[in-house]
Structure formats: structure tokens, C-alpha cells
Design a protein around this motif. Sequence first.
Motif, short mmCIF file in Angstrom:
data_model
loop_
_atom_site.label_atom_id
_atom_site.label_comp_id
_atom_site.label_asym_id
_atom_site.label_seq_id
_atom_site.Cartn_x
_atom_site.Cartn_y
_atom_site.Cartn_z
N PHE A 11 0.83 -1.21 0.00
CA PHE A 11 0.00 0.00 0.00
C PHE A 11 0.86 1.26 0.00
CE2 PHE A 11 -2.10 3.46 2.28
CZ PHE A 11 -3.21 3.65 1.47
N VAL A 12 1.85 1.31 0.90
CA VAL A 12 2.68 2.51 1.01
C VAL A 12 3.44 2.78 -0.29
CG1 VAL A 12 4.66 3.53 2.20
CG2 VAL A 12 2.89 2.37 3.52
N MET A 13 4.07 1.76 -0.84
CA MET A 13 4.85 1.95 -2.05
C MET A 13 3.95 2.19 -3.26
SD MET A 13 7.87 1.81 -0.85
CE MET A 13 8.98 1.63 -2.24
N GLY A 14 2.79 1.53 -3.30
CA GLY A 14 1.85 1.77 -4.39
C GLY A 14 1.33 3.20 -4.35
N LEU A 15 1.03 3.70 -3.14
CA LEU A 15 0.56 5.08 -2.99
C LEU A 15 1.64 6.07 -3.39
CD1 LEU A 15 -1.91 6.68 -1.97
CD2 LEU A 15 -0.81 6.76 0.27
N ALA A 16 2.90 5.76 -3.04
CA ALA A 16 4.02 6.64 -3.42
C ALA A 16 4.19 6.69 -4.93
CB ALA A 16 5.31 6.15 -2.75
N ALA A 17 4.05 5.53 -5.58
CA ALA A 17 4.17 5.49 -7.04
C ALA A 17 3.07 6.32 -7.69
CB ALA A 17 4.11 4.04 -7.53
N ARG A 18 1.83 6.18 -7.19
CA ARG A 18 0.73 6.96 -7.75
C ARG A 18 0.97 8.45 -7.55
NH1 ARG A 18 -4.60 6.18 -9.07
NH2 ARG A 18 -4.57 3.99 -8.44
N ALA A 19 1.56 8.83 -6.42
CA ALA A 19 1.79 10.24 -6.12
C ALA A 19 2.75 10.90 -7.10
CB ALA A 19 2.32 10.38 -4.68
N GLY A 21 2.98 9.96 -10.27
CA GLY A 21 2.46 9.77 -11.61
C GLY A 21 2.73 8.43 -12.24
N LEU A 22 3.18 7.44 -11.45
CA LEU A 22 3.42 6.10 -11.96
C LEU A 22 2.28 5.17 -11.56
CD1 LEU A 22 7.23 5.65 -11.13
CD2 LEU A 22 6.22 6.10 -13.38
N PRO A 23 2.02 4.11 -12.32
CA PRO A 23 1.00 3.15 -11.91
C PRO A 23 1.39 2.48 -10.59
CG PRO A 23 1.60 2.83 -14.21
CD PRO A 23 2.60 3.78 -13.63
#
Length: 521
Positions: A11-19, A21-23
Motif C-alpha cells: 500500500f505505502v509503495m503503491g501510494l508513493a508510485a501513484r503520487a 504519476g506512476l501506476p
Amino acid sequence: MIEATWIAFAFVMGLAARAIGLPPLVGYLAAGFTLAGFGGHIGVGPRDSVALEHIAHLGVLLLLFTVGLKLKLSNLVRREVIGGGLLHFAISSLIFLPAIMLILDLTWQQGLLLAIALSFSSTVLAAKVLEGKRELRAFHGRVAIGVLIIQDLIALVVMSLASGKVPSAWALLLFGLPLLRPLLFRLLDASGHEELMVLLGLLLALVVGGHGFEQLGLSSELGALAFGAMLAKHKRATELSNSLWGIKEVFLVGFFLQIGIGGLPDGEALLFAIAMAVLLPLKGMLFFFLFMLFRLRARSAFLTGVSLTNYSEFGLIMASVVLPQWMIPLAITVALSFVISAPLNRIAHPLYERLAKRLIPLERNIRHPDEQPVSLGDAQVLVMGMGRTGRAAYDYLREKGYRVVGLDSDPVVIEQSTKAGRQVLFADGEDQMLWQQLEMPHIDAVILALNDAEAKIIATEKLRERGFAGLLVSHAMYEDIARRIQQAGADRTYLTMSEAGAGLAEHVYRDLEQRGQSRRG
């Protein structure tokens, strides 16, 4: 609990990627490598990786099953799919082989197997990206999935030959699978709309398809795909796919975590991955020119090529069988290709818009298999996107006496609408050539009922750029999307759920008024 650690990191790394602009899947990969580096300090051990591997495998099977639900055999039996897939496999293997032999000290047999592993594209990534953009049934999406299936079948053959294993004699019974289709249709009809339908999907994807094919000496991935394809013509195939969506997405997080958690690379593995990443654009360019050779338009060839510009998880599966010592270098290579490919796919449509003037002159001056209409005749209203919203708008305006025409990029939708008596043509609203060449002399209004928000924005911009001054309306799920569509030039944008609520309230109001009048009367 180790599951809590996986979920937290993902969750943390996925949220960081989205922040940035990455999927989110790029973040899941990063979470896997983080767990690989610090696993010993936070209680993640090898046994836990085995558990994660099982979860990841379930995610892959469910993904392929849902891809199969949207697949038609006619999409595979096409020149651009078979010819493009086979030629790309042969040419890319020959391109990678000398590069690998130059960089690494390998026998030619090992080098060839490694080159073959790198020639495949990722079914998981491409299917997930296309599904996320709702382009699985668009022309370029169908070509991409068809090529991926051709590649997967090649991978299965290579693994069987290289490992020395042969399918069981009982595998011949699989030629009788089509005879089971009526039974599967009845089971789906009898399962209702709730948990039984979900359990049926899991049973067919994981047990009958996955485990069953493994027992016959065949790939479980092929089994999941096959049973999904057998249900593709059922009227509730889309409903079944939607019901499995959440489960599949959660399990696929495990797939991306598993790639990273396989282990941290050494210097040589990193150099190998970087070298292969440098060669990655050649893979996409080869796809593009092969598709152009098979008469596709530049846009379809470009979008299909972009979705296939990555390395495959099937390469990892093959390496686990015939090249176990290359698992970590290949895992890093696949992960790095995902990091490159995922954001590239996200900007594929705007990128094509910038390159179109250079790419379109490369088209062959012949009729293309993805040709689009040049005239809408005497139609007064154009409906873009013939899903539930588009069909409802089309039918309502036709009943009011307007001449209506619909456009959609999904052949299944077009076929169903045509059978229902609607005039619907094949076209892609995001294609700038459509709006430049389309003759629409009598169109007074355009309704954008497309699923994808970016498609509605691009279509709006292209319509206004060509000078269309008529009424242009759209629908949107969220207020920020509605604002962007209006900024692009739409006259009105209706919030779907708000309009549905207002319509429902209007019906209630009318019923209450009628009852009140009856009582007063």
C-alpha cells in the motif's frame, strides 16, 4: 502477521508510485525489492516467499481466465496476430542472441534459451494495462492479446522441449473440451448473480483449468485461459469477469511483490538488466514495423507495439525450468521493463498524437483491417460509445424521431447493437485521423458515452479543432473529470450517478403525484 507486512509495504509503495504519476504496480515491484533487502529484519523468510508465490500464481490464473472471458477465436486467426507474433519471436530471438553472447560467457544453447525468454512480452502487464484503460476489446487491444497468446503457446512448447517433459497421453482428451461448453453455460446460468457465480469462476480458473491442466502435463496458465475463452460467448461473461475483479486485483499485487522479493541483484545482474533495457525500444520498434507490414494503420501498430514493449513473466517461468541460475537477473530485467513500460503505456495516446505526423506517412496505401468510416450520411445525432449509457441515449432519441448513428471500437458491442436494429460503425474516438477524415455534414449533436475519461477529452478536443459547432455533451463519474471535459470544449457534462439519482427521484415524484390525484379524485 506476515500478510500484514505485505499489505502495508504494498500500500505505502503503491501510494508513493501513484503520487509521482506512476501506476501502483511499479510501487508493488519496489515493495518487493524492499522486502528482499530488509526481510530478515522484519521477519520475512523464504517460507513466506513460497506462500506469496502461490498467491501470485492464483492472481495470474485469474487474470488469464478473465482475459479468456473477453476472447474470441476469430481474434487469433488473423494475419497480423499469427504472422506478427511468429515473425517477432524469430527476429527478436536472433537480435538478442548475439548481444547476449557478446556480454556473457555462455554456451550457444544457454544463450538461445535466454534470448527466447527475452523475446516474449508480459501477458500480465499488457492485459492489466489494457483492461485498466478499457481497451481489451479495442482493435489494438485484441491484436496485442492475440500476439501474447501466440507467445505464451510458443513458451509452453519451448519449456516442454527444453525440460524433456511431454504432456500426458490423457491430454488428447482436451480436443473434446468444446463439447463441455453447453454444460458450462448451464452452470453459469444456474449460479445466479452472487457468491455462487464467484465460486464458479474460481473453480473453473484455479481448479478445473489450472490444476486440471497441470495434471495433464500442460500449463495451468493455458488451462485458465482456455476455460475463460469457452465462456466468452455467454451473455453473462462480462458479469462473471466483473465479479472476479476485486479478488484478481488483490492476488496480482502478490505477483508484483513476488518478482521483487525473489532476491536482490549483484552488479552483473544489474548490468545485464540495464543492457537489456537499452535494447527494449528495439523490441517495440520491431512490433510497430511488423504490424505496418501486415497492413495495420500507424495508430493501431503504435498502440499495440507500446503495449508489448516489455519483458515477460513467462521468461521467468521458463528460466525456473531450464535456466534456474538466471532467475534473479531475469527478474530484475522484467521488473525494469515494467518500470519503463507502465508509464509509457499511460501516455501512449498523447505520445502518438505528437508522433502522428511522422508515423502516418509510413502507412501502406491500401485498405487496412482497422479501417474506420469516412461518412455518417444523413445522421443528425452521433453517439460515441455504445455501452448501456450510449444505447439508452440512442434508443431514446431514435424514438423521438431523430436520425442517430453510433460509433464503438468493440466488435462485440457493434454486433449486438446491429442485431438490435441500431446503426453502429467501428471507430475509435481517440484516433485523430477519424476526426480529420470523418464526414458528418448533418450532425447537430454528439453524445460522448465512452468509458474512458481520456477518450472523451481527446474526442472533445478533436471535434472542436475540426470546427464542429454543434451541441457536444458527455457524462462523467467524477466532478474533476467533468470539469476537464468541459474545459476541452463540451457544452455540458452530466455526472452519471447524480443524474441517475435525479431521474429516480423524478419517477417517484410522478408516481406520488398520480396517487395524490387519484385520492383527491
